[in-house]
Design a protein around this motif. Structure first.
Motif, PDB file in Angstrom:
ATOM      1  N   ASP A 177       0.876  -1.168   0.000  1.00  0.00           N
ATOM      2  CA  ASP A 177       0.000   0.000   0.000  1.00  0.00           C
ATOM      3  C   ASP A 177       0.911   1.215   0.000  1.00  0.00           C
ATOM      4  OD1 ASP A 177      -1.775   2.149   0.594  1.00  0.00           O
ATOM      5  OD2 ASP A 177      -3.166   0.750   1.558  1.00  0.00           O
ATOM      6  N   SER A 178       0.806   2.040  -1.056  1.00  0.00           N
ATOM      7  CA  SER A 178       1.712   3.157  -1.255  1.00  0.00           C
ATOM      8  C   SER A 178       1.358   4.393  -0.444  1.00  0.00           C
ATOM      9  CB  SER A 178       1.730   3.563  -2.739  1.00  0.00           C
ATOM     10  OG  SER A 178       2.288   2.553  -3.522  1.00  0.00           O
ATOM     11  N   HIS A 179       0.194   4.413   0.153  1.00  0.00           N
ATOM     12  CA  HIS A 179      -0.230   5.643   0.797  1.00  0.00           C
ATOM     13  C   HIS A 179       0.722   6.033   1.934  1.00  0.00           C
ATOM     14  CE1 HIS A 179      -2.740   8.626   2.841  1.00  0.00           C
ATOM     15  NE2 HIS A 179      -3.306   8.787   1.659  1.00  0.00           N
ATOM     16  N   PRO A 180       1.022   7.337   2.088  1.00  0.00           N
ATOM     17  CA  PRO A 180       1.937   7.761   3.153  1.00  0.00           C
ATOM     18  C   PRO A 180       1.540   7.308   4.552  1.00  0.00           C
ATOM     19  CG  PRO A 180       1.554   9.577   1.627  1.00  0.00           C
ATOM     20  CD  PRO A 180       0.614   8.477   1.229  1.00  0.00           C
ATOM     21  N   GLN A 181       0.247   7.089   4.790  1.00  0.00           N
ATOM     22  CA  GLN A 181      -0.182   6.636   6.108  1.00  0.00           C
ATOM     23  C   GLN A 181       0.069   5.145   6.344  1.00  0.00           C
ATOM     24  OE1 GLN A 181      -4.241   7.714   6.879  1.00  0.00           O
ATOM     25  NE2 GLN A 181      -3.906   9.911   6.571  1.00  0.00           N
ATOM     26  N   VAL A 182       0.387   4.415   5.267  1.00  0.00           N
ATOM     27  CA  VAL A 182       0.539   2.961   5.391  1.00  0.00           C
ATOM     28  C   VAL A 182       1.990   2.539   5.115  1.00  0.00           C
ATOM     29  CG1 VAL A 182      -0.368   0.712   4.706  1.00  0.00           C
ATOM     30  CG2 VAL A 182      -1.860   2.727   4.639  1.00  0.00           C
ATOM     31  N   GLN A 183       2.420   2.637   3.860  1.00  0.00           N
ATOM     32  CA  GLN A 183       3.796   2.314   3.453  1.00  0.00           C
ATOM     33  C   GLN A 183       4.244   0.939   3.960  1.00  0.00           C
ATOM     34  OE1 GLN A 183       6.740   5.495   3.226  1.00  0.00           O
ATOM     35  NE2 GLN A 183       5.263   6.864   4.189  1.00  0.00           N
ATOM     36  N   ALA A 184       3.476  -0.075   3.588  1.00  0.00           N
ATOM     37  CA  ALA A 184       3.776  -1.443   4.013  1.00  0.00           C
ATOM     38  C   ALA A 184       3.700  -2.382   2.826  1.00  0.00           C
ATOM     39  CB  ALA A 184       2.798  -1.888   5.103  1.00  0.00           C
ATOM     40  N   VAL A 185       4.432  -3.487   2.945  1.00  0.00           N
ATOM     41  CA  VAL A 185       4.363  -4.580   1.967  1.00  0.00           C
ATOM     42  C   VAL A 185       3.973  -5.835   2.731  1.00  0.00           C
ATOM     43  CG1 VAL A 185       5.557  -5.877   0.170  1.00  0.00           C
ATOM     44  CG2 VAL A 185       6.257  -3.515   0.678  1.00  0.00           C
ATOM     45  N   TRP A 186       2.983  -6.551   2.216  1.00  0.00           N
ATOM     46  CA  TRP A 186       2.558  -7.793   2.835  1.00  0.00           C
ATOM     47  C   TRP A 186       2.873  -8.985   1.936  1.00  0.00           C
ATOM     48  CZ3 TRP A 186      -0.797  -3.546   2.400  1.00  0.00           C
ATOM     49  CH2 TRP A 186      -1.047  -2.864   3.583  1.00  0.00           C
ATOM     50  N   ALA A 187       3.008 -10.129   2.561  1.00  0.00           N
ATOM     51  CA  ALA A 187       3.102 -11.403   1.848  1.00  0.00           C
ATOM     52  C   ALA A 187       1.851 -12.223   2.171  1.00  0.00           C
ATOM     53  CB  ALA A 187       4.346 -12.167   2.254  1.00  0.00           C
ATOM     54  N   PHE A 188       1.418 -13.006   1.195  1.00  0.00           N
ATOM     55  CA  PHE A 188       0.268 -13.894   1.352  1.00  0.00           C
ATOM     56  C   PHE A 188       0.654 -15.283   0.881  1.00  0.00           C
ATOM     57  CE2 PHE A 188      -1.335  -9.669   0.641  1.00  0.00           C
ATOM     58  CZ  PHE A 188      -2.542  -9.555   1.315  1.00  0.00           C
ATOM     59  N   THR A 196      -6.301 -17.977  -4.886  1.00  0.00           N
ATOM     60  CA  THR A 196      -6.785 -17.331  -3.667  1.00  0.00           C
ATOM     61  C   THR A 196      -5.639 -17.038  -2.712  1.00  0.00           C
ATOM     62  OG1 THR A 196      -8.872 -18.549  -3.873  1.00  0.00           O
ATOM     63  CG2 THR A 196      -8.375 -17.532  -1.723  1.00  0.00           C
ATOM     64  N   PRO A 197      -5.428 -15.765  -2.347  1.00  0.00           N
ATOM     65  CA  PRO A 197      -4.426 -15.430  -1.330  1.00  0.00           C
ATOM     66  C   PRO A 197      -5.007 -15.554   0.074  1.00  0.00           C
ATOM     67  CG  PRO A 197      -5.209 -13.439  -2.417  1.00  0.00           C
ATOM     68  CD  PRO A 197      -5.984 -14.589  -2.997  1.00  0.00           C
ATOM     69  N   SER A 198      -4.156 -15.914   1.029  1.00  0.00           N
ATOM     70  CA  SER A 198      -4.588 -16.048   2.426  1.00  0.00           C
ATOM     71  C   SER A 198      -3.379 -15.793   3.329  1.00  0.00           C
ATOM     72  CB  SER A 198      -5.165 -17.450   2.684  1.00  0.00           C
ATOM     73  OG  SER A 198      -4.174 -18.438   2.465  1.00  0.00           O
ATOM     74  N   ASN A 199      -3.632 -15.766   4.629  1.00  0.00           N
ATOM     75  CA  ASN A 199      -2.564 -15.604   5.624  1.00  0.00           C
ATOM     76  C   ASN A 199      -1.748 -14.336   5.364  1.00  0.00           C
ATOM     77  OD1 ASN A 199      -0.864 -16.147   7.809  1.00  0.00           O
ATOM     78  ND2 ASN A 199       0.510 -17.433   6.577  1.00  0.00           N
ATOM     79  N   ARG A 200      -2.461 -13.206   5.320  1.00  0.00           N
ATOM     80  CA  ARG A 200      -1.784 -11.912   5.134  1.00  0.00           C
ATOM     81  C   ARG A 200      -0.862 -11.620   6.316  1.00  0.00           C
ATOM     82  NH1 ARG A 200      -4.905  -6.164   3.895  1.00  0.00           N
ATOM     83  NH2 ARG A 200      -3.412  -4.755   4.877  1.00  0.00           N
ATOM     84  N   ARG A 201       0.372 -11.250   6.024  1.00  0.00           N
ATOM     85  CA  ARG A 201       1.345 -10.953   7.063  1.00  0.00           C
ATOM     86  C   ARG A 201       2.287  -9.858   6.582  1.00  0.00           C
ATOM     87  NH1 ARG A 201       1.886 -15.533   4.268  1.00  0.00           N
ATOM     88  NH2 ARG A 201       3.917 -16.113   3.379  1.00  0.00           N
ATOM     89  N   LEU A 202       2.824  -9.096   7.512  1.00  0.00           N
ATOM     90  CA  LEU A 202       3.728  -8.011   7.157  1.00  0.00           C
ATOM     91  C   LEU A 202       5.034  -8.589   6.624  1.00  0.00           C
ATOM     92  CD1 LEU A 202       4.101  -4.906   7.168  1.00  0.00           C
ATOM     93  CD2 LEU A 202       5.208  -5.179   9.402  1.00  0.00           C
ATOM     94  N   PHE A 203       5.409  -8.147   5.440  1.00  0.00           N
ATOM     95  CA  PHE A 203       6.677  -8.553   4.832  1.00  0.00           C
ATOM     96  C   PHE A 203       7.748  -7.480   5.076  1.00  0.00           C
ATOM     97  CE2 PHE A 203       9.289  -8.658   0.795  1.00  0.00           C
ATOM     98  CZ  PHE A 203      10.002  -9.811   1.108  1.00  0.00           C
ATOM     99  N   VAL A 204       7.422  -6.228   4.784  1.00  0.00           N
ATOM    100  CA  VAL A 204       8.337  -5.115   5.032  1.00  0.00           C
ATOM    101  C   VAL A 204       7.536  -3.905   5.497  1.00  0.00           C
ATOM    102  CG1 VAL A 204      10.020  -3.511   4.057  1.00  0.00           C
ATOM    103  CG2 VAL A 204       9.966  -5.880   3.250  1.00  0.00           C
ATOM    104  N   ASP A 205       7.949  -3.303   6.607  1.00  0.00           N
ATOM    105  CA  ASP A 205       7.438  -2.003   7.014  1.00  0.00           C
ATOM    106  C   ASP A 205       8.369  -0.964   6.400  1.00  0.00           C
ATOM    107  OD1 ASP A 205       6.562   0.307   8.194  1.00  0.00           O
ATOM    108  OD2 ASP A 205       7.060  -0.289  10.255  1.00  0.00           O
TER     109      ASP A 205
END
Length: 316
Positions: A177-188, A196-205
């Motif tokens: 999510d590119s928004h300045p309030q978020v700026q996170a990358v997740w892995a699924f 179907t993606p599942s098990n969303r987890r933070l990959f990089v903050d």
């Protein structure tokens, strides 16, 4: 030291969705707000462009049909075509599936095919200042094509879905999510049979790192490359989320990267040329750049349709 080479002084307002076509030895990409599809051919450096009927956000080649693309525009997913021998003009456009947005002023943003040839793409509200988490991610494969409708993957609140990519085996999906309030990358975890993606987890903050996460690619080592928008960098993360290196480009807003070249060892980077800013320190903004990072990429999957355009049946 890896240096960036300007390959096209394209001056795109928002250069996005680069796709390398090996059969043509050509790079295609979109200029979102202008609705332009660009092509640059490496053998005889020249640029051709075609006009889409709406803003053109993301695209993938249509399997078995040169000159045809699946693309995310403003109000849905489209089949776009220009013919392989075409040298510019208007794109033929056929809407494959409409999308009912949550709010006016939305469009598609980042998207690409999974390793099985399904097209996945996210939507966003164009007014980023509103910070509305109304973005969605949709899937479109053979089943959806038969129904004439996208599948909402319901991945949770998103403001600007971006950075979509898949691991070499296709079993991990990345999304930012590119928004300045978020700026996170997740892995699924990604079910390759159902898409179907599942098990969303933070990959990089990426909040503590330079640049907002934008468009991405995965190399043959399974490392994740993502543009650091606002920082003039392209970052490489290992599969365990460790920052491996950061490469500079001579513009502040790199937008998306893709591997290409005859050996898939060139990392092409598109960029943004914002309106109403001082370009004296970045005159090449909006251009396309090439980096040779010493690693190889993976062939970009094409969309696998329910049936070939000329009537031959295909299965997804």
């Amino acid at each position: 030291m890896v240096s960036a080479e300007l390959v096209v002084d394209a001056r795109c307002a928002t250069g996005e969705s680069p796709v390398w076509r090996a059969a043509e030895q050509a790079l295609y990409w979109a200029d979102i707000p202008r609705g332009i599809l660009h092509r640059w051919q490496a053998a005889q450096p020249q640029k051709t462009q075609w006009q889409a009927p709406q803003m053109l956000a993301c695209l993938a080649a249509w399997d078995g049909a040169p000159g045809h693309w699946i693309a995310g525009l403003e109000d849905g997913l489209y089949l776009l075509s220009h013919g392989l021998g075409s040298e510019g003009g208007a794109l033929d456009a056929q809407r494959l599936a409409p999308v009912r947005h949550a709010m006016p002023g939305m469009r598609f943003n980042d998207g690409r095919c999974d390793r099985q040839g399904r097209f996945l793409a996210g939507t966003m509200l164009q007014d980023m200042g509103a910070a509305q988490a109304v973005g969605r991610v949709y899937r479109f494969g053979a089943r959806e094509q038969a129904a004439g409708a996208c599948t909402d993957l319901d991945l949770g609140p998103l403001i600007v879905p971006n950075g979509m990519a898949f691991s070499p085996d296709g079993r991990t999906m990345y999304l930012s999510d590119s928004h300045p309030q978020v700026q996170a990358v997740w892995a699924f975890d990604y079910d390759v049979d159902s898409g179907t993606p599942s098990n969303r987890r933070l990959f990089v903050d990426m909040q503590p790192l330079p640049g907002r996460p934008d468009g991405a690619a995965v190399d043959s080592d399974g490392c994740y490359w993502i543009c650091g928008n606002d920082a003039g960098l392209v970052h490489r993360f290992t599969p365990d989320g460790r920052l491996d290196r950061s490469l500079a480009v001579p513009v502040k807003k790199p937008a998306m990267c893709a591997f290409g070249g005859s050996d898939l060892d060139v990392l092409y980077v598109t960029s943004i040329r914002p309106d109403h800013i001082d370009l004296s320190d970045q005159p090449l903004a909006g251009g396309v750049f090439a980096l040779r990072p010493g690693v190889q990429g993976l062939p970009e999957p094409a969309f696998r349709p329910r049936a070939a355009l000329h009537g031959k049946s295909r299965e997804s």
